[in-house]
Design a protein around this motif. Structure first.
Motif, PDB file in Angstrom:
ATOM      1  N   ASP A   1       1.647  -5.394  -4.964  1.00 43.49           N
ATOM      2  CA  ASP A   1       2.262  -5.183  -6.149  1.00 43.49           C
ATOM      3  C   ASP A   1       3.464  -4.220  -5.634  1.00 43.49           C
ATOM      4  O   ASP A   1       4.359  -3.726  -6.537  1.00 43.49           O
TER       5      ASP A   1
ATOM      6  N   LEU B   1       3.461   1.694  -1.272  1.00 44.55           N
ATOM      7  CA  LEU B   1       2.690   2.830  -1.813  1.00 44.55           C
ATOM      8  C   LEU B   1       2.787   3.881  -0.506  1.00 44.55           C
ATOM      9  O   LEU B   1       2.919   3.550   0.609  1.00 44.55           O
TER      10      LEU B   1
ATOM     11  N   MET C   1      -7.862  -5.483   2.732  1.00 46.72           N
ATOM     12  CA  MET C   1      -7.749  -4.503   1.564  1.00 46.72           C
ATOM     13  C   MET C   1      -6.382  -3.991   1.669  1.00 46.72           C
ATOM     14  O   MET C   1      -5.803  -3.716   0.359  1.00 46.72           O
ATOM     15  N   ILE C   2      -5.622  -3.542   2.493  1.00 44.23           N
ATOM     16  CA  ILE C   2      -4.474  -2.841   2.394  1.00 44.23           C
ATOM     17  C   ILE C   2      -3.517  -3.771   1.977  1.00 44.23           C
ATOM     18  O   ILE C   2      -2.644  -3.391   1.149  1.00 44.23           O
TER      19      ILE C   2
ATOM     20  N   PHE D   1      -3.769  -6.426   0.367  1.00 41.22           N
ATOM     21  CA  PHE D   1      -3.939  -6.766  -1.522  1.00 41.22           C
ATOM     22  C   PHE D   1      -3.265  -5.674  -2.302  1.00 41.22           C
ATOM     23  O   PHE D   1      -2.618  -5.959  -3.042  1.00 41.22           O
ATOM     24  N   HIS D   2      -3.514  -4.451  -1.706  1.00 41.41           N
ATOM     25  CA  HIS D   2      -2.973  -3.160  -2.542  1.00 41.41           C
ATOM     26  C   HIS D   2      -1.563  -3.138  -2.245  1.00 41.41           C
ATOM     27  O   HIS D   2      -0.841  -2.509  -3.422  1.00 41.41           O
ATOM     28  N   LEU D   3      -0.835  -3.495  -1.281  1.00 36.63           N
ATOM     29  CA  LEU D   3       0.370  -3.691  -1.340  1.00 36.63           C
ATOM     30  C   LEU D   3       1.310  -4.802  -1.962  1.00 36.63           C
ATOM     31  O   LEU D   3       2.530  -4.984  -1.899  1.00 36.63           O
TER      32      LEU D   3
ATOM     33  N   LEU E   1      -2.542   4.888  -1.112  1.00 36.23           N
ATOM     34  CA  LEU E   1      -2.964   3.668  -0.536  1.00 36.23           C
ATOM     35  C   LEU E   1      -4.504   4.131  -0.229  1.00 36.23           C
ATOM     36  O   LEU E   1      -5.355   3.466  -0.405  1.00 36.23           O
ATOM     37  N   GLN E   2      -4.745   5.229   0.394  1.00 29.30           N
ATOM     38  CA  GLN E   2      -5.842   5.701   1.159  1.00 29.30           C
ATOM     39  C   GLN E   2      -6.763   5.889  -0.160  1.00 29.30           C
ATOM     40  O   GLN E   2      -8.000   5.578  -0.215  1.00 29.30           O
ATOM     41  N   LYS E   3      -6.300   6.503  -1.292  1.00 29.62           N
ATOM     42  CA  LYS E   3      -7.169   6.736  -2.510  1.00 29.62           C
ATOM     43  C   LYS E   3      -7.623   5.520  -2.969  1.00 29.62           C
ATOM     44  O   LYS E   3      -8.855   5.482  -3.724  1.00 29.62           O
ATOM     45  N   LYS E   4      -6.983   4.499  -3.041  1.00 25.80           N
ATOM     46  CA  LYS E   4      -7.186   3.120  -3.730  1.00 25.80           C
ATOM     47  C   LYS E   4      -8.293   2.504  -3.061  1.00 25.80           C
ATOM     48  O   LYS E   4      -9.003   1.565  -3.455  1.00 25.80           O
ATOM     49  N   ILE E   5      -8.616   2.768  -1.663  1.00 24.48           N
ATOM     50  CA  ILE E   5      -9.543   1.990  -0.882  1.00 24.48           C
ATOM     51  C   ILE E   5     -10.581   3.213  -0.542  1.00 24.48           C
ATOM     52  O   ILE E   5     -10.451   4.020   0.432  1.00 24.48           O
TER      53      ILE E   5
END
Length: 56
Positions: free
Chosen positions: A8, A11, A1-2, A4-6, A16-20
């Motif tokens: 773009d 962060l 998951m981390i 994936f969020h990186l 990053l913690q808020k997105k997961i």
């Protein structure tokens, strides 16, 4: 998951913690350290200077 969020871009760990949902700060930090150790990401540290508040 981390990872994936990186995709773009970088962060801050708090964002990053808020997105997961459901991930603790400790788990984010531990996972990011492991990803860095494995050469999958790089980390940058920024010195944050507190802003001066106006006192009138």
């Amino acid at each position: 998951m981390i990872l994936f969020h990186l995709l773009d871009g970088g962060l801050h760990s708090g964002l990053l913690q808020k997105k997961i949902s459901g991930i603790s700060n400790k788990m984010v930090a531990q996972t990011v350290r492991e990803l860095k150790k494995d050469g999958l990401i790089s980390r940058k540290f920024f010195v944050m200077v507190p802003t001066k508040e106006n006192t009138n």
